[in-house]
Design a protein around this motif. Structure first.
Motif, PDB file in Angstrom:
ATOM      1  N   GLU A 160       0.885  -1.174   0.161  1.00 13.52           N
ATOM      2  CA  GLU A 160      -0.010   0.083  -0.178  1.00 13.52           C
ATOM      3  C   GLU A 160       0.853   1.231  -0.066  1.00 13.52           C
ATOM      4  N   PHE A 161       0.577   2.147  -0.664  1.00 14.58           N
ATOM      5  CA  PHE A 161       1.256   3.413  -0.774  1.00 14.58           C
ATOM      6  C   PHE A 161       0.499   4.641  -0.133  1.00 14.58           C
ATOM      7  N   LEU A 162       1.279   5.358   0.446  1.00 12.68           N
ATOM      8  CA  LEU A 162       0.598   6.364   1.174  1.00 12.68           C
ATOM      9  C   LEU A 162       0.885   7.735   0.322  1.00 12.68           C
ATOM     10  N   THR A 163      -0.300   8.485   0.213  1.00 16.38           N
ATOM     11  CA  THR A 163      -0.257   9.611  -0.725  1.00 16.38           C
ATOM     12  C   THR A 163      -0.051  11.012   0.161  1.00 16.38           C
ATOM     13  N   ARG A 164       0.218  12.096  -0.457  1.00 17.55           N
ATOM     14  CA  ARG A 164       0.268  13.136   0.304  1.00 17.55           C
ATOM     15  C   ARG A 164      -0.889  13.503   0.978  1.00 17.55           C
ATOM     16  N   GLU A 165      -2.293  13.155   0.313  1.00 16.15           N
ATOM     17  CA  GLU A 165      -3.365  13.402   1.139  1.00 16.15           C
ATOM     18  C   GLU A 165      -3.549  12.658   2.520  1.00 16.15           C
ATOM     19  N   ASP A 166      -3.203  11.569   2.210  1.00 15.99           N
ATOM     20  CA  ASP A 166      -3.181  10.656   3.236  1.00 15.99           C
ATOM     21  C   ASP A 166      -2.351  11.177   4.512  1.00 15.99           C
ATOM     22  N   GLU A 223      -1.349  14.308   5.012  1.00 19.06           N
ATOM     23  CA  GLU A 223      -2.037  15.571   5.267  1.00 19.06           C
ATOM     24  C   GLU A 223      -3.296  15.044   6.290  1.00 19.06           C
ATOM     25  N   GLN A 224      -4.094  14.411   6.007  1.00 20.52           N
ATOM     26  CA  GLN A 224      -5.199  13.893   6.651  1.00 20.52           C
ATOM     27  C   GLN A 224      -4.876  13.330   7.917  1.00 20.52           C
TER      28      GLN A 224
END
Length: 91
Positions: A5-11, A13-14
């Motif tokens: 699983e990859f973490l996004t910038r939005e993840d 930030e949340q």
């Protein structure tokens, strides 16, 4: 084999926003200097200065450390403790 699983910038930030919200709820404010209580109880003063109850009593009796007594509790101003420490500072 487990899925990647990859973490996004939005993840991220949340997560940051949720963490900051929880810290504020607990009374922790990142980046803010800790504030001192204006009045401390005897046990807090003893712990802060690393002294015994007898030594604290001596400081009260000889007038070295001002205090206020309400009921059976004694309170000391944080500022008075700071002044006491500064007046005994040796270089």
């Amino acid at each position: 084999m487990p899925a990647i699983e990859f973490l996004t910038r939005e993840d991220m930030e949340q997560f940051k926003n949720e963490l900051l919200t929880e810290l504020r709820r607990l009374g922790v404010h990142p980046g803010k200097k800790p504030e001192f209580k204006e009045w401390l109880k005897s046990y807090e003063v003893r712990k802060l200065l690393g002294i015994s109850p007898g030594t604290l009593q001596t400081l009260r009796i000889n007038g070295t450390l001002p205090y206020t007594k309400i009921g059976g509790l004694m309170y000391y101003k944080h500022e008075d403790i700071r002044k006491l420490l500064e007046s005994n500072y040796r270089q």
